[in-house]
Design an enzyme around this catalytic site. Sequence first.
Site, PDB file in Angstrom:
ATOM      1  N   GLY A  14       0.832  -1.197   0.000  1.00 22.11           N
ATOM      2  CA  GLY A  14       0.000   0.000   0.000  1.00 22.11           C
ATOM      3  C   GLY A  14       0.867   1.248   0.000  1.00 22.11           C
ATOM      4  O   GLY A  14       1.835   1.341   0.769  1.00 22.11           O
ATOM      5  N   ALA A  15       0.540   2.196  -0.873  1.00 20.97           N
ATOM      6  CA  ALA A  15       1.368   3.395  -1.038  1.00 20.97           C
ATOM      7  C   ALA A  15       0.591   4.663  -0.740  1.00 20.97           C
ATOM      8  O   ALA A  15       0.848   5.715  -1.328  1.00 20.97           O
ATOM      9  CB  ALA A  15       1.946   3.441  -2.448  1.00 20.97           C
ATOM     10  N   GLY A  44       1.602   4.069   4.280  1.00 19.93           N
ATOM     11  CA  GLY A  44       2.649   3.265   3.657  1.00 19.93           C
ATOM     12  C   GLY A  44       3.876   4.093   3.317  1.00 19.93           C
ATOM     13  O   GLY A  44       5.015   3.696   3.600  1.00 19.93           O
ATOM     14  N   PHE A  96     -13.978  21.176  13.340  1.00 18.77           N
ATOM     15  CA  PHE A  96     -14.484  19.886  12.877  1.00 18.77           C
ATOM     16  C   PHE A  96     -15.339  19.278  13.981  1.00 18.77           C
ATOM     17  O   PHE A  96     -15.249  19.670  15.144  1.00 18.77           O
ATOM     18  CB  PHE A  96     -13.299  18.952  12.524  1.00 18.77           C
ATOM     19  CG  PHE A  96     -13.103  18.761  11.042  1.00 18.77           C
ATOM     20  CD1 PHE A  96     -13.052  19.838  10.184  1.00 18.77           C
ATOM     21  CD2 PHE A  96     -12.962  17.492  10.502  1.00 18.77           C
ATOM     22  CE1 PHE A  96     -12.864  19.671   8.819  1.00 18.77           C
ATOM     23  CE2 PHE A  96     -12.772  17.300   9.145  1.00 18.77           C
ATOM     24  CZ  PHE A  96     -12.733  18.391   8.295  1.00 18.77           C
ATOM     25  N   ASP A 124      -8.227  -5.537   0.693  1.00 17.62           N
ATOM     26  CA  ASP A 124      -7.432  -6.744   0.403  1.00 17.62           C
ATOM     27  C   ASP A 124      -6.509  -7.118   1.563  1.00 17.62           C
ATOM     28  O   ASP A 124      -6.420  -8.284   1.948  1.00 17.62           O
ATOM     29  CB  ASP A 124      -6.594  -6.529  -0.857  1.00 17.62           C
ATOM     30  CG  ASP A 124      -7.410  -6.024  -2.029  1.00 17.62           C
ATOM     31  OD1 ASP A 124      -8.542  -6.505  -2.203  1.00 17.62           O
ATOM     32  OD2 ASP A 124      -6.924  -5.153  -2.762  1.00 17.62           O
ATOM     33  N   GLN A 148     -18.228   3.602   9.725  1.00 14.43           N
ATOM     34  CA  GLN A 148     -18.630   5.012   9.751  1.00 14.43           C
ATOM     35  C   GLN A 148     -19.400   5.418   8.495  1.00 14.43           C
ATOM     36  O   GLN A 148     -18.940   5.168   7.374  1.00 14.43           O
ATOM     37  CB  GLN A 148     -17.415   5.923   9.882  1.00 14.43           C
ATOM     38  CG  GLN A 148     -17.803   7.401   9.942  1.00 14.43           C
ATOM     39  CD  GLN A 148     -16.696   8.279  10.480  1.00 14.43           C
ATOM     40  OE1 GLN A 148     -15.803   8.668   9.741  1.00 14.43           O
ATOM     41  NE2 GLN A 148     -16.754   8.593  11.761  1.00 14.43           N
ATOM     42  N   HIS A 162     -20.565   8.703   6.669  1.00 15.14           N
ATOM     43  CA  HIS A 162     -20.323  10.152   6.664  1.00 15.14           C
ATOM     44  C   HIS A 162     -21.643  10.880   6.402  1.00 15.14           C
ATOM     45  O   HIS A 162     -22.403  10.476   5.517  1.00 15.14           O
ATOM     46  CB  HIS A 162     -19.308  10.500   5.566  1.00 15.14           C
ATOM     47  CG  HIS A 162     -18.718  11.862   5.721  1.00 15.14           C
ATOM     48  ND1 HIS A 162     -19.428  13.018   5.441  1.00 15.14           N
ATOM     49  CD2 HIS A 162     -17.494  12.272   6.138  1.00 15.14           C
ATOM     50  CE1 HIS A 162     -18.668  14.065   5.681  1.00 15.14           C
ATOM     51  NE2 HIS A 162     -17.482  13.643   6.099  1.00 15.14           N
ATOM     52  N   LEU A 165     -17.786  12.194  -1.481  1.00 14.02           N
ATOM     53  CA  LEU A 165     -17.667  12.949  -0.232  1.00 14.02           C
ATOM     54  C   LEU A 165     -17.793  14.461  -0.411  1.00 14.02           C
ATOM     55  O   LEU A 165     -17.201  15.043  -1.317  1.00 14.02           O
ATOM     56  CB  LEU A 165     -16.299  12.632   0.394  1.00 14.02           C
ATOM     57  CG  LEU A 165     -15.919  13.378   1.666  1.00 14.02           C
ATOM     58  CD1 LEU A 165     -16.838  12.978   2.812  1.00 14.02           C
ATOM     59  CD2 LEU A 165     -14.462  13.103   2.024  1.00 14.02           C
ATOM     60  N   THR A 171     -16.768  17.353   2.153  1.00 14.83           N
ATOM     61  CA  THR A 171     -15.986  17.412   3.393  1.00 14.83           C
ATOM     62  C   THR A 171     -16.748  18.008   4.571  1.00 14.83           C
ATOM     63  O   THR A 171     -17.574  18.919   4.410  1.00 14.83           O
ATOM     64  CB  THR A 171     -14.702  18.235   3.185  1.00 14.83           C
ATOM     65  OG1 THR A 171     -14.022  18.345   4.442  1.00 14.83           O
ATOM     66  CG2 THR A 171     -14.999  19.630   2.685  1.00 14.83           C
ATOM     67  N   GLU A 172     -16.406  17.464   5.764  1.00 15.52           N
ATOM     68  CA  GLU A 172     -16.919  18.040   6.998  1.00 15.52           C
ATOM     69  C   GLU A 172     -16.455  19.492   7.155  1.00 15.52           C
ATOM     70  O   GLU A 172     -17.055  20.287   7.868  1.00 15.52           O
ATOM     71  CB  GLU A 172     -16.409  17.199   8.174  1.00 15.52           C
ATOM     72  CG  GLU A 172     -17.026  17.529   9.514  1.00 15.52           C
ATOM     73  CD  GLU A 172     -16.705  16.454  10.538  1.00 15.52           C
ATOM     74  OE1 GLU A 172     -16.840  15.263  10.203  1.00 15.52           O
ATOM     75  OE2 GLU A 172     -16.294  16.798  11.657  1.00 15.52           O
ATOM     76  N   ARG A 216     -19.747  12.505  13.884  1.00 16.47           N
ATOM     77  CA  ARG A 216     -20.368  12.024  12.651  1.00 16.47           C
ATOM     78  C   ARG A 216     -21.486  11.018  12.891  1.00 16.47           C
ATOM     79  O   ARG A 216     -22.482  11.013  12.160  1.00 16.47           O
ATOM     80  CB  ARG A 216     -19.290  11.403  11.757  1.00 16.47           C
ATOM     81  CG  ARG A 216     -18.360  12.431  11.187  1.00 16.47           C
ATOM     82  CD  ARG A 216     -17.262  11.817  10.353  1.00 16.47           C
ATOM     83  NE  ARG A 216     -16.451  12.876   9.765  1.00 16.47           N
ATOM     84  CZ  ARG A 216     -15.375  12.663   9.042  1.00 16.47           C
ATOM     85  NH1 ARG A 216     -14.954  11.426   8.814  1.00 16.47           N
ATOM     86  NH2 ARG A 216     -14.683  13.670   8.540  1.00 16.47           N
ATOM     87  N   HIS A 262     -18.176   5.539   4.711  1.00 13.42           N
ATOM     88  CA  HIS A 262     -16.994   6.389   4.546  1.00 13.42           C
ATOM     89  C   HIS A 262     -15.721   5.776   5.091  1.00 13.42           C
ATOM     90  O   HIS A 262     -14.657   5.918   4.493  1.00 13.42           O
ATOM     91  CB  HIS A 262     -17.261   7.718   5.246  1.00 13.42           C
ATOM     92  CG  HIS A 262     -16.153   8.713   5.121  1.00 13.42           C
ATOM     93  ND1 HIS A 262     -15.691   9.161   3.892  1.00 13.42           N
ATOM     94  CD2 HIS A 262     -15.395   9.360   6.070  1.00 13.42           C
ATOM     95  CE1 HIS A 262     -14.718  10.040   4.084  1.00 13.42           C
ATOM     96  NE2 HIS A 262     -14.507  10.159   5.383  1.00 13.42           N
ATOM     97  N   GLU A 307      -5.825   2.982   7.906  1.00 16.99           N
ATOM     98  CA  GLU A 307      -7.191   2.476   7.985  1.00 16.99           C
ATOM     99  C   GLU A 307      -7.239   0.951   7.960  1.00 16.99           C
ATOM    100  O   GLU A 307      -8.200   0.346   8.456  1.00 16.99           O
ATOM    101  CB  GLU A 307      -8.045   3.045   6.845  1.00 16.99           C
ATOM    102  CG  GLU A 307      -9.534   2.763   7.023  1.00 16.99           C
ATOM    103  CD  GLU A 307     -10.401   3.423   5.965  1.00 16.99           C
ATOM    104  OE1 GLU A 307      -9.880   4.240   5.186  1.00 16.99           O
ATOM    105  OE2 GLU A 307     -11.614   3.115   5.919  1.00 16.99           O
ATOM    106  N   ARG A 328     -14.999   7.490  14.507  1.00 17.95           N
ATOM    107  CA  ARG A 328     -13.819   8.331  14.265  1.00 17.95           C
ATOM    108  C   ARG A 328     -14.215   9.797  14.158  1.00 17.95           C
ATOM    109  O   ARG A 328     -15.216  10.127  13.514  1.00 17.95           O
ATOM    110  CB  ARG A 328     -13.124   7.906  12.962  1.00 17.95           C
ATOM    111  CG  ARG A 328     -11.934   8.791  12.613  1.00 17.95           C
ATOM    112  CD  ARG A 328     -11.211   8.331  11.376  1.00 17.95           C
ATOM    113  NE  ARG A 328     -11.977   8.446  10.154  1.00 17.95           N
ATOM    114  CZ  ARG A 328     -12.193   9.591   9.498  1.00 17.95           C
ATOM    115  NH1 ARG A 328     -11.739  10.735   9.983  1.00 17.95           N
ATOM    116  NH2 ARG A 328     -12.886   9.593   8.376  1.00 17.95           N
ATOM    117  N   SER A 336      -8.357  10.859  10.742  1.00 19.33           N
ATOM    118  CA  SER A 336      -7.925   9.752   9.872  1.00 19.33           C
ATOM    119  C   SER A 336      -6.601  10.089   9.196  1.00 19.33           C
ATOM    120  O   SER A 336      -5.673   9.273   9.174  1.00 19.33           O
ATOM    121  CB  SER A 336      -8.977   9.436   8.814  1.00 19.33           C
ATOM    122  OG  SER A 336      -9.199  10.536   7.961  1.00 19.33           O
ATOM    123  N   LEU A 337      -6.466  11.306   8.650  1.00 18.48           N
ATOM    124  CA  LEU A 337      -5.176  11.689   8.082  1.00 18.48           C
ATOM    125  C   LEU A 337      -4.112  11.655   9.168  1.00 18.48           C
ATOM    126  O   LEU A 337      -2.974  11.242   8.932  1.00 18.48           O
ATOM    127  CB  LEU A 337      -5.268  13.082   7.455  1.00 18.48           C
ATOM    128  CG  LEU A 337      -6.028  13.191   6.132  1.00 18.48           C
ATOM    129  CD1 LEU A 337      -6.061  14.638   5.643  1.00 18.48           C
ATOM    130  CD2 LEU A 337      -5.405  12.304   5.068  1.00 18.48           C
TER     131      LEU A 337
END
Length: 564
Positions: free
Chosen positions: A10-11, A15, A113, A208, A227, A229, A239, A241-242, A273, A337, A361, A372, A377-378
């Site tokens: 995962g990139a 990752g 937020f 995966d 979750q 959203h 999405l 955004t919040e 949320r 979400h 995640e 969350r 999350s970021l």
Amino acid sequence: MKSHDLIIVGAGLSGMRAALEGVRAKIDVAIVTKIHPLRSHSCAAQGGINAAIDPRDSWESHAFDTVKGSDYIGDEDAIRIMCEEAPKVVLEMDRMGTPFSRQETGTIAQRAFGGANFDRTCYSADRTGQVLLHTLWEQLVKSGVKVYEECQIFKVVTDKEKHAVGVVAYDIKTGDVFPIRGKAVLICTGGYGRVYVSSTNATSCTGDGMALSMRAGAALGDMEFVQFHPTGLRTSGILVTEGARGEGGILINANGERFMGKYAPSKLELASRDVVSRAEQTEILEGRGRDGAIFLDLRHLGAQKILERLPQIRELAIDLEGVDPINDPIPVRPTLHYSMGGIRTDKYGESKVKGLWSAGEAACVSVHGANRLGGNSLLDTIVFGKVTGKQVSEYVAKEKSLRDFPESAVKEVKDTIADLMGRPDKGLRPSDLLKRMATEMNLYIGVFREPKTMQKVLDQFPGFREDYKRIHLDDKSTTFNVDLLRAIELRNLIDLGECITRGAIAREESRGAHSRVDFPKRDDAKWRKHTLANWNEDKGEVVLSYEPVRTLGIKEYEPKERVY
């Protein structure tokens, strides 16, 4: 055989951030990714990243908001790490060149937020994930990390001692199947949004890494906490955004009434949320919606503010819903979400399978618990990319040599592909089976959950697995065979759908994003614990067990009624 000290799958942000720690530790690190790194779903995160960088704020306040937001089931040791590290990692990203929006004083701009007691979400207009991703990609290119691009893993491989020793990868460009051996494997493959038919997630979000890790012996934690959203676009689920509510956007029903005062009198649209999504769904179910949606109203913000701070949201609303938010409210609805669940790990990202780690995640560390908070999350990806990357690099450095890689794993994958390719052109298409399952998940394992309908979904999983044996591929080629990829992903999605459903039926309470109509209250005495989903090879199904929440004995963190 291709070999590296550490294989990161995962990139996205977690990752790539973990890979930088590997570079700094001077180990041989490689990334395997099924899409180009800059197409990773981290790119879709819009609103911002939380960090207590204002002198009037504190990481302790951030941690309290997160514990409360998790509905008191997040692991407090991991939450403490995340919130304490937050200012350091955000300021490090700033120094790397992330173009954050700025205050007139030159400091990083922050917005409100949901569920937070301070405006601590750092942002870059409404493209925060994108700019963070590009910043880390620059660092990755500069450091020369090996990237196996457009290669999807089909198996996490363990040896006889149940120690993770590598992966079997499939080169999407050529159709080649090849093993990659490593001293450790770090799974950073993100979420599973395509389990549901309506999702803010990209089509690449098929969980995966979670499913393959479970098949390799890892447990998945808290999969029932899904979750929704509050503001996915009505038609596409994409999405909004919040940050739109953080900038002052309000929610109105079809009668033009602002309704959040009934559900969260203090925080209104900036409640957490789960609270806002339930409020919206209630308005829709009680007949105050229109075509299955309510509305996000930004008109009072004015054209200048919308164009400056929410330009992408305006473009999406015009292109996908045909409304310009400068002039008209945007139709939105609760949409899948984020997964609070994932590969169960300790506070450093290590799973119960020796040599198998996870971050972002894909992992259940667990910092989000049952719900969350926006902006976390970021933060989770960057903090635990760093923390887990450092820990696994130290682990790898202590491993003296690579372990034996069982060649049978490669043969198993090749046989699976040959079986799918060799089936006659009749039976089911993978997309048809996925749509059937994902629609059931959307209808019955959604914002509100009823026991009879959840059981109806669970009863269908043996049938889904039998039908999977009848799918066929239209494309038999070896170059960019998306048909084959979707078929392999489908088995993963079925496994994850069963984990979610079994966990939701078993948890007889309402907590965070898990809302049972027959058990409307939280039950700390019985259910303040984590669900673990394990794959039982003999039964051919998922089985559940439980473990306690990791607590720190801090009085402020003791469970209370959660109000906003």
